[in-house]
Design a protein around this motif. Structure first.
Motif, short mmCIF file in Angstrom:
data_model
loop_
_atom_site.label_atom_id
_atom_site.label_comp_id
_atom_site.label_asym_id
_atom_site.label_seq_id
_atom_site.Cartn_x
_atom_site.Cartn_y
_atom_site.Cartn_z
N GLN A 280 0.37 -5.34 8.41
CA GLN A 280 0.34 -6.69 7.84
C GLN A 280 -0.36 -6.68 6.48
O GLN A 280 -1.09 -7.59 6.13
N GLN A 281 -0.17 -5.57 5.75
CA GLN A 281 -0.80 -5.43 4.44
C GLN A 281 0.15 -4.68 3.52
O GLN A 281 0.76 -3.71 3.93
N LYS A 282 0.25 -5.16 2.31
CA LYS A 282 1.12 -4.50 1.33
C LYS A 282 0.36 -3.39 0.60
O LYS A 282 -0.86 -3.46 0.48
N PHE A 283 1.11 -2.39 0.15
CA PHE A 283 0.51 -1.36 -0.70
C PHE A 283 0.62 -1.79 -2.15
O PHE A 283 1.64 -2.32 -2.59
N TYR A 284 -0.42 -1.54 -2.92
CA TYR A 284 -0.40 -1.84 -4.34
C TYR A 284 -0.74 -0.58 -5.14
O TYR A 284 -1.31 0.37 -4.60
N ASP A 285 -0.39 -0.63 -6.42
CA ASP A 285 -0.72 0.48 -7.30
C ASP A 285 -2.14 0.27 -7.83
O ASP A 285 -2.54 -0.85 -8.12
N THR B 38 -11.43 -2.50 -11.01
CA THR B 38 -10.22 -1.93 -10.45
C THR B 38 -9.90 -2.62 -9.13
O THR B 38 -10.81 -3.13 -8.46
N ASN B 39 -8.62 -2.61 -8.79
CA ASN B 39 -8.24 -3.17 -7.50
C ASN B 39 -8.41 -2.15 -6.38
O ASN B 39 -8.43 -2.51 -5.21
N ALA B 40 -8.53 -0.86 -6.75
CA ALA B 40 -8.67 0.17 -5.72
C ALA B 40 -10.05 0.07 -5.09
O ALA B 40 -11.05 -0.05 -5.77
N THR B 41 -10.06 0.12 -3.75
CA THR B 41 -11.35 0.07 -3.06
C THR B 41 -11.94 1.46 -2.96
O THR B 41 -13.15 1.63 -2.89
N ALA B 42 -11.08 2.47 -2.96
CA ALA B 42 -11.54 3.85 -2.73
C ALA B 42 -11.75 4.58 -4.05
O ALA B 42 -11.18 4.23 -5.08
N ILE B 43 -12.56 5.61 -4.00
CA ILE B 43 -12.82 6.43 -5.18
C ILE B 43 -12.03 7.74 -5.09
O ILE B 43 -11.55 8.25 -6.09
N GLN B 44 -11.88 8.25 -3.88
CA GLN B 44 -11.15 9.50 -3.66
C GLN B 44 -9.68 9.38 -4.01
O GLN B 44 -9.02 8.42 -3.60
N GLU B 45 -9.15 10.39 -4.69
CA GLU B 45 -7.73 10.39 -5.06
C GLU B 45 -6.83 10.24 -3.84
O GLU B 45 -5.84 9.52 -3.87
N SER B 46 -7.19 10.93 -2.75
CA SER B 46 -6.31 10.92 -1.58
C SER B 46 -6.24 9.52 -0.95
O SER B 46 -5.31 9.22 -0.22
N GLN B 47 -7.20 8.68 -1.27
CA GLN B 47 -7.20 7.34 -0.67
C GLN B 47 -6.69 6.26 -1.62
O GLN B 47 -5.88 5.43 -1.23
N PHE B 48 -7.15 6.27 -2.88
CA PHE B 48 -6.74 5.15 -3.73
C PHE B 48 -5.29 5.26 -4.18
O PHE B 48 -4.65 4.24 -4.46
N SER C 175 -5.27 -3.64 -1.91
CA SER C 175 -5.82 -4.82 -2.56
C SER C 175 -5.14 -5.02 -3.90
O SER C 175 -4.73 -4.05 -4.54
N SER C 176 -5.03 -6.28 -4.30
CA SER C 176 -4.21 -6.60 -5.46
C SER C 176 -5.00 -7.38 -6.50
O SER C 176 -5.80 -8.26 -6.18
N TRP C 177 -4.75 -7.04 -7.76
CA TRP C 177 -5.34 -7.79 -8.87
C TRP C 177 -4.92 -9.26 -8.79
O TRP C 177 -5.71 -10.16 -9.03
N GLY C 178 -3.65 -9.45 -8.44
CA GLY C 178 -3.08 -10.80 -8.41
C GLY C 178 -3.77 -11.72 -7.43
O GLY C 178 -3.82 -12.93 -7.62
N LYS C 179 -4.33 -11.14 -6.35
CA LYS C 179 -5.01 -11.95 -5.35
C LYS C 179 -6.52 -12.00 -5.58
O LYS C 179 -7.27 -12.39 -4.68
N GLY C 180 -6.95 -11.56 -6.72
CA GLY C 180 -8.38 -11.59 -7.01
C GLY C 180 -9.15 -10.46 -6.34
O GLY C 180 -10.37 -10.46 -6.31
#
Lengths: 185, 318
Positions: free
Chosen positions: B250-255, B275-285, B291-296
């Motif tokens: 129930q969650q979309k993937f974002y770039d 950044t919209n990415a919550t993770a720091i690791q390459e394998s995760q973000f 999470s999306s910029w568009g949704k704040g």
């Protein structure tokens, strides 16, 4: 008649100056330029062995040029900061000194002399007048020159951010050493 | 008499020329004929942009200590004044050490919290800068390879469909391979492209293990010590698998997109980024940004790095 005398005198004069010029030009290709900054926190030293210099004994004119990126440091990060943040070598690739040795006539014979050299130093795009004592040794057609003087970073518009103000000295000791050989053309 | 005046005038006119000539002579004598090619320095100022690796490496015998931090959402459903614009939360924290084996080869270890279900991350990585751009453009690009392996230490989930229902140690590992291709176009602008392959040995049920992605990043200097940096990653996912996982979660993937300000203060580089990415690791973000910029759902992040040199110098850090 007067005309001819004047003309020939002028010609002789002109010819002799050029001749003297050619014989009295000396060039140094691997001059050493170093600067030293000492604070209780840190000593920073940069050395370039690729300085270029030319000297005209007949007039005492001296020219010194060093590429800022040729300075080597103990820490590579210092070299990067030196070029990027302080010297801004992209904009000002060279540091240059143009000056004159006072009383160059005494350098005609072998020996060691203390001379004064006065001229302008251009560092970081800012030109300033300097006068410094130079020790010059003339020995069988080769000339050795050594000079030490002080430069204030602020004089050349080089800003030191407050966070590293304790790491970088306000006044740097500059050392210059060159061995000249006669330029034959 | 007239003639003498003429000759004298001519001579007087010539004096400045001859003086000029003499000066030029000296300058000609020491013209810098060394066409020696130089390596382009400082394409980027740090080993990372925001989320992306840069081509920069630390030098031989240098140790870099680096702390990355990502706060919670600034706006959107979980953001706002309630959690003080995200500052009450931290979605990911990474603490790492990198060491310069040579000027071109770095090895590193890191611990990260981890922002997806896979947490308690232990990472080992290396970066090899094998080509450097030169000032004469004989080599127009800088190239570096970054590789990392990460182990998740989280307790295996009982839910067999979960991404952390690890059955053995191997399942806990993810790999990242990146080719960083950068060019410094001018003293103030550098750009890079990062073809990336992320492989997760174990994923949520129905997701793909291997994901190709391409990243892009740039740095624009705005003052002597400040620059704007930005980077973006575009993952190429299998459409049906993506739809399936998005439906289950129930969650979309974002770039992942990051923009930031890079401030250099002597020995260390400070990053202030969003950044919209919550993770720091390459394998995760790259693979699991939901999470999306568009949704704040963008966050404040920072990284602080400090370099120590062990190059036969008595004093500590520069």
């Amino acid at each position: 008649m007067i005309q001819k005398i004047v003309l020939s005198l002028l010609l002789i004069g002109a010819l002799s100056t050029t001749a003297v010029n050619a014989q009295n030009t000396f060039v140094s290709n691997g001059a050493t330029v170093s600067f030293f900054s000492s604070t209780p926190l840190e000593d920073i030293e940069g050395i370039s062995k690729n300085g270029l210099s030319a000297l005209d004994l007949s007039t005492g004119a001296i020219l010194f040029k060093v590429k800022n990126t040729s300075f080597q440091f103990k820490k590579k990060l210092m070299q990067e900061h030196f070029n990027e943040n302080y010297m801004e070598s992209d904009q000002f690739p060279f540091s240059e000194f143009k000056g004159k040795i006072e009383n160059p006539d005494k350098l005609k014979s072998d020996g060691t002399y203390q001379c004064m050299v006065a001229g302008t130093l251009t560092v970081h795009g800012v030109t300033k007048n300097y006068t410094a004592p130079v020790k010059i040794t003339v020995n069988k057609g080769s000339i050795t020159a050594a000079c030490t003087f002080k430069v204030k970073t602020a004089d050349h518009g080089i800003e030191v951010p407050t966070i590293v103000i304790k790491n970088i000295a306000e006044t740097l000791d500059i050392k210059v050493a060159a061995i000249y050989n006669a330029k034959t053309r | 008499m007239k003639n003498i005046t003429f000759i004298c005038t001519c001579f007087l006119l010539m004096i400045p020329f001859s003086v000029l000539f003499a000066q030029n002579d000296l300058e000609q004598l020491i013209q810098d004929d060394s066409t020696a090619r130089e390596k382009v320095s400082a394409t980027f100022k740090s080993t990372h942009l925001i989320n992306a690796q840069s081509t920069e490496t630390i030098h031989k015998k240098e140790l870099e200590f680096r702390v990355d931090h990502r706060f919670g959402d600034i706006a959107g459903g979980t953001g706002g004044i309630g959690n003080f614009f995200g500052l009450d939360q931290s979605t990911d924290i990474r603490i790492g050490f990198d060491y310069g084996v040579s000027d071109k080869l770095n090895i590193g270890i890191a611990r990260a919290k981890g922002a997806t279900a896979a947490t308690q991350l232990y990472e080992a990585n290396f970066k090899y800068r094998f080509l450097e751009q030169t000032t004469d453009n004989a080599i127009p690009l800088s190239l570096a390879f970054f590789g990392s392996g990460t182990i998740s230490g989280v307790k295996a989930s009982d839910d067999p469909a979960a991404s952390t229902s690890y059955k053995n140690f191997n399942d806990r590992i993810t790999y990242v391979s990146q080719l960083v291709m950068a060019r410094k176009f001018s003293p103030i602008f550098s750009f890079e492209l990062i073809p990336t392959y992320v492989h997760r040995n174990y994923t949520i049920f129905g997701d793909q293990n291997g994901i190709f992605a391409v990243g892009a990043g740039g740095r624009l200097k705005i003052s002597k010590r400040m620059a704007i940096v930005a980077d973006y990653f575009l993952p190429f996912r299998d459409k049906t698998k993506k739809d399936y996982v998005e439906n289950v979660n129930q969650q979309k993937f974002y770039d992942a997109l990051g923009v930031g300000l890079e401030i250099e203060t002597g020995g260390h580089v400070f990053h202030l980024n969003f950044t919209n990415a919550t993770a720091i690791q390459e394998s995760q973000f790259i693979s699991e940004t939901t999470s999306s910029w568009g949704k704040g759902q963008y966050r404040w992040g920072f990284s602080i790095s400090r370099r120590f040199s062990f190059n036969k110098e008595k004093a500590g850090g520069y």
